[in-house]
Design an enzyme around this catalytic site. Structure first.
Site, PDB file in Angstrom:
ATOM      1  N   ALA A  82       0.838  -1.194   0.000  1.00 60.96           N
ATOM      2  CA  ALA A  82       0.000   0.000   0.000  1.00 60.96           C
ATOM      3  C   ALA A  82       0.873   1.243   0.000  1.00 60.96           C
ATOM      4  O   ALA A  82       1.975   1.255   0.540  1.00 60.96           O
ATOM      5  CB  ALA A  82      -0.910   0.010   1.232  1.00 60.96           C
ATOM      6  N   SER A  83       0.340   2.286  -0.630  1.00 60.88           N
ATOM      7  CA  SER A  83       0.961   3.596  -0.544  1.00 60.88           C
ATOM      8  C   SER A  83       2.396   3.553  -1.052  1.00 60.88           C
ATOM      9  O   SER A  83       2.630   3.150  -2.168  1.00 60.88           O
ATOM     10  CB  SER A  83       0.872   4.089   0.901  1.00 60.88           C
ATOM     11  OG  SER A  83      -0.438   3.973   1.383  1.00 60.88           O
ATOM     12  N   ALA A  84       3.365   3.970  -0.222  1.00 58.44           N
ATOM     13  CA  ALA A  84       4.758   3.980  -0.667  1.00 58.44           C
ATOM     14  C   ALA A  84       5.236   2.582  -1.036  1.00 58.44           C
ATOM     15  O   ALA A  84       6.066   2.411  -1.934  1.00 58.44           O
ATOM     16  CB  ALA A  84       5.650   4.576   0.420  1.00 58.44           C
TER      17      ALA A  84
END
Length: 260
Positions: A82-84
């Site tokens: 997720a995300s980064a």
């Protein structure tokens, strides 16, 4: 020989790593990955990913190191990317995902405090950050930049089949006829910023001007370790989706984060 590298827990900076080590918490910093790549010495690498994301700039450093590595890199999403952690996953020459794993992309966010000029500057920085992140997704998927920015703005969760359909991954592990899975939420394992700030600013070491050291921390907090860990567990339930950062006018604005 194939070398295995773990990207587990939040993506943090090198200078925060010792705090997570002290609490025996999973984390990934640029140094942990770069050092292992150096030791791999060009051998094939498998990067096993289960991370809710973290700081953008540190994630970018990891992504760049993986892309620049001379050997073959396979990234395996075994839990959550997720995300980064999602753009780190796209650094692989081959990207695969477990049939029980999830993939999520969203906009960068940050804390900020100040007048309208500060708010406008923070807004512009976030938009710029989103456009740098989307470059990794464009390179991997071949999709239009605006389409990907729209997906980020909507906080798009994908199961393995959706991630494959959108070309974020190349293959679903163990399955010849993959089925769609339902994306769900996850909770950040990042240490609350106020605790890290306390360690850094010396708020817990009797006002020593040089700030708290690792030895000071171990001596002064040993008896409170379980209490703090209990507080962290409580924060997993109650904290907002993003850890709270310092006001923009009091911290380096380049440390944006992507986290659940």
């Amino acid at each position: 020989m194939t070398v295995k590298i773990d990207v587990k827990g939040p993506i943090i900076s090198n200078d925060e790593a010792w705090i997570y080590e002290w609490f025996d918490m999973d984390f990934t910093s640029p140094k942990t990955v770069i050092d292992q790549l150096a030791n791999a010495n060009g051998e094939n690498v498998i990067v096993s990913i289960n991370s809710p994301g973290g700081y953008v700039d540190d994630g970018s450093e990891i992504y760049t190191a993986l892309k620049a590595y001379p050997g073959h890199v396979e990234t395996q999403i075994v839990g959550l990317a997720a995300s980064a952690a999602s753009f780190i996953a796209t650094a692989g020459d081959k990207v695969v995902i477990a049939p029980t794993a999830k993939f999520m992309i969203h906009n960068a966010s940050m804390g900020n405090l100040g007048d309208h000029r500060s708010m406008e500057k923070a807004s512009q920085m976030l938009k710029t950050t989103d456009r740098t992140i989307v470059n990794a997704y464009v390179l991997k998927t071949g999709k239009d930049e605006q389409e990907l920015l729209d997906m980020m703005a909507e906080e798009t969760w994908m199961g393995p089949q959706e991630a494959l359909e959108h070309n974020f991954v190349d293959e679903i592990m163990f399955m010849d006829n993959p089925i769609k899975l339902t994306a769900s939420s996850a909770i950040s394992a990042m240490i609350p910023q106020k605790i890290i700030d306390s360690f850094r600013n010396g708020m817990i070491n009797k006002g020593k001007p040089e700030g708290v050291t690792k030895e000071d921390l171990k001596a002064s907090l040993a008896e409170f370790k379980n209490e703090i860990l209990n507080e962290l567990q409580l924060n997993k339930t109650n904290e907002p989706k993003e850890p709270t950062l310092k006001p923009a006018n009091k911290r380096d604005l380049s440390k944006l984060f992507l986290s659940l």
